[in-house]
Design a protein around this motif. Structure first.
Motif, PDB file in Angstrom:
ATOM      1  N   ALA A   1      -1.626   7.379  -6.406  1.00 48.40           N
ATOM      2  CA  ALA A   1      -0.743   6.349  -5.850  1.00 48.40           C
ATOM      3  C   ALA A   1      -1.104   4.970  -6.391  1.00 48.40           C
ATOM      4  N   GLY A   2      -2.400   4.653  -6.399  1.00 51.25           N
ATOM      5  CA  GLY A   2      -2.826   3.361  -6.925  1.00 51.25           C
ATOM      6  C   GLY A   2      -2.530   3.215  -8.401  1.00 51.25           C
TER       7      GLY A   2
ATOM      8  N   ILE B   1      -2.970  -0.381   2.838  1.00 55.16           N
ATOM      9  CA  ILE B   1      -2.407   0.451   3.910  1.00 55.16           C
ATOM     10  C   ILE B   1      -2.184   1.878   3.422  1.00 55.16           C
ATOM     11  N   VAL B   2      -1.692   2.020   2.188  1.00 56.33           N
ATOM     12  CA  VAL B   2      -1.487   3.354   1.630  1.00 56.33           C
ATOM     13  C   VAL B   2      -2.818   4.098   1.528  1.00 56.33           C
ATOM     14  N   GLY B   3      -3.868   3.407   1.074  1.00 60.28           N
ATOM     15  CA  GLY B   3      -5.181   4.027   1.004  1.00 60.28           C
ATOM     16  C   GLY B   3      -5.690   4.456   2.363  1.00 60.28           C
ATOM     17  N   LEU B   4      -5.429   3.654   3.381  1.00 55.03           N
ATOM     18  CA  LEU B   4      -5.826   4.021   4.737  1.00 55.03           C
ATOM     19  C   LEU B   4      -5.068   5.263   5.211  1.00 55.03           C
ATOM     20  N   CYS B   5      -3.794   5.355   4.826  1.00 54.52           N
ATOM     21  CA  CYS B   5      -3.006   6.535   5.204  1.00 54.52           C
ATOM     22  C   CYS B   5      -3.591   7.801   4.577  1.00 54.52           C
TER      23      CYS B   5
ATOM     24  N   ILE C   1      -0.898  12.386   4.713  1.00 52.93           N
ATOM     25  CA  ILE C   1      -0.447  12.597   3.337  1.00 52.93           C
ATOM     26  C   ILE C   1       1.040  12.295   3.182  1.00 52.93           C
ATOM     27  N   VAL C   2       1.841  12.747   4.132  1.00 53.48           N
ATOM     28  CA  VAL C   2       3.290  12.554   4.042  1.00 53.48           C
ATOM     29  C   VAL C   2       3.630  11.070   4.090  1.00 53.48           C
ATOM     30  N   ILE C   3       3.032  10.359   5.049  1.00 55.74           N
ATOM     31  CA  ILE C   3       3.312   8.929   5.183  1.00 55.74           C
ATOM     32  C   ILE C   3       2.855   8.168   3.938  1.00 55.74           C
TER      33      ILE C   3
ATOM     34  N   THR D   1       4.236   5.277  -1.003  1.00 56.09           N
ATOM     35  CA  THR D   1       4.029   5.029  -2.429  1.00 56.09           C
ATOM     36  C   THR D   1       5.338   5.069  -3.192  1.00 56.09           C
ATOM     37  N   VAL D   2       6.171   6.045  -2.896  1.00 60.65           N
ATOM     38  CA  VAL D   2       7.468   6.161  -3.569  1.00 60.65           C
ATOM     39  C   VAL D   2       8.341   4.944  -3.272  1.00 60.65           C
TER      40      VAL D   2
END
Length: 239
Positions: free
Chosen positions: A28-29, A121-125, A131-133, A138-139
Motif C-alpha cells: 500500500a505504501g 491511518i492505513v498502516g494502523l488498519c 485488511i478489508v478497510i 488504499t484504493v
C-alpha cells in the motif's frame, strides 16, 4: 461481514498474520509512494512506505500486548496499549508540518502532508488486522491522488496574481478596460518602489481559468499593450 471486521485482531496473532499485515502495508505504501515519487514530491516512494510501516509495526506491537493487558499488577505493570498508535500519529504530525512550506501567498506540501497522515491511518488498519478497510482505503487514496488529479486540467478554478505596472502617483492606471474581456478583476493595492527604483502601482488580480499558465500569458499580453509591466507573480498552492 460485521463479525469478520471485528474479529480480525486476535489476542495472539500468528506469525503468518503479522507477516501478511507487514507485506500489505509495504504494498500500500509503495503504491501511493510511487505515484508521489513520479510527481516529484518531497515525500516519495521510500518515505511513504516507512511512514505506513512505522504505523503498522506500532499497531502490531499494541496487538501483541493485548494478551497481557488487564492482568493484575502482580504479574506485570499496567500499560495503555493505544499509546503506541497515538504516538505514531503525533510523530507524523511533526513530519507533515515540516513538509508544508509557505512563501508569501504560495503554499506547498499540503497534499504531501495529508498523504503521510492518511498512510499512517492505513498502516494502523493493516497493523490491527483490518485488511478489508486498509485495502479499500488504499484504493480510494490512489484514485484521489492519481486519476482524479486530471480534474485540475478542465476545472475552472480561481487564479490569483500580483501585478506591478510603472506609473506616477498622480494618476492610478486603469486596467479595467484591458482586463474585462479576459474576465479578470484588478484591485489597486498601493504605490511603491520597484526593483529598478522607479514608482510602480501594485494590483491584486483574480480570474477563473482552466489553464493557469495560458491565462496568465493572455493577461500579460493584454496589459503589456497598455502599460509597462514591472513585475508579475502567480499565487498558487501545490501538493
Amino acid at each position: 461481514m460485521s463479525s469478520f471486521l471485528t474479529d480480525v485482531m486476535p489476542l495472539e496473532p500468528s506469525w503468518w498474520a503479522i507477516a501478511a499485515r507487514i507485506a500489505l502495508t509495504v504494498v500500500a505504501g509503495g503504491l501511493i509512494g510511487l505515484d508521489r515519487e513520479r510527481g516529484g514530491h518531497s515525500a516519495g516512494f521510500r518515505t511513504t512506505i516507512l511512514v505506513a510501516l512505522a504505523a503498522c509495526l506500532a499497531m502490531i506491537q499494541a496487538n501483541l500486548l493485548l494478551s497481557v493487558y488487564g492482568k493484575t499488577p502482580g504479574f506485570f505493570s499496567q500499560m495503555d496499549v493505544l499509546r503506541f498508535p497515538l504516538g505514531v500519529l503525533t510523530g507524523v504530525g511533526f513530519i507533515g508540518g515540516g513538509a508544508i512550506l509557505r512563501r508569501g501567498d504560495m503554499m506547498t506540501g499540503v497534499t504531501t502532508a495529508a498523504t503521510l497522515w492518511f498512510m499512517t491511518i492505513v498502516g494502523l488498519c493493516f497493523g490491527g488486522g483490518q485488511i478489508v478497510i486498509g485495502t479499500v482505503a488504499t484504493v480510494v487514496a490512489f484514485i484521489v491522488l492519481s486519476p482524479m488529479k486530471r480534474l485540475d486540467t478542465w476545472l475552472r478554478c480561481e487564479r490569483k496574481a500580483t501585478l506591478v505596472v510603472y506609473g506616477s502617483r498622480s494618476d492610478i492606471p486603469d486596467l479595467s478596460n484591458v482586463l474585462a474581456p479576459l474576465q479578470c478583476s484588478a484591485v489597486f493595492v498601493a504605490w511603491g518602489p520597484t526593483e529598478d527604483d522607479r514608482i510602480g502601482a501594485t494590483y491584486e488580480l483574480r480570474w477563473l481559468a482552466k489553464d493557469p499558465d495560458a491565462s496568465a500569458r493572455a493577461i500579460l499580453a493584454a496589459v503589456s499593450e497598455a502599460q509597462e509591466i514591472a513585475h508579475f507573480a502567480m499565487h498558487s498552492t501545490t501538493g
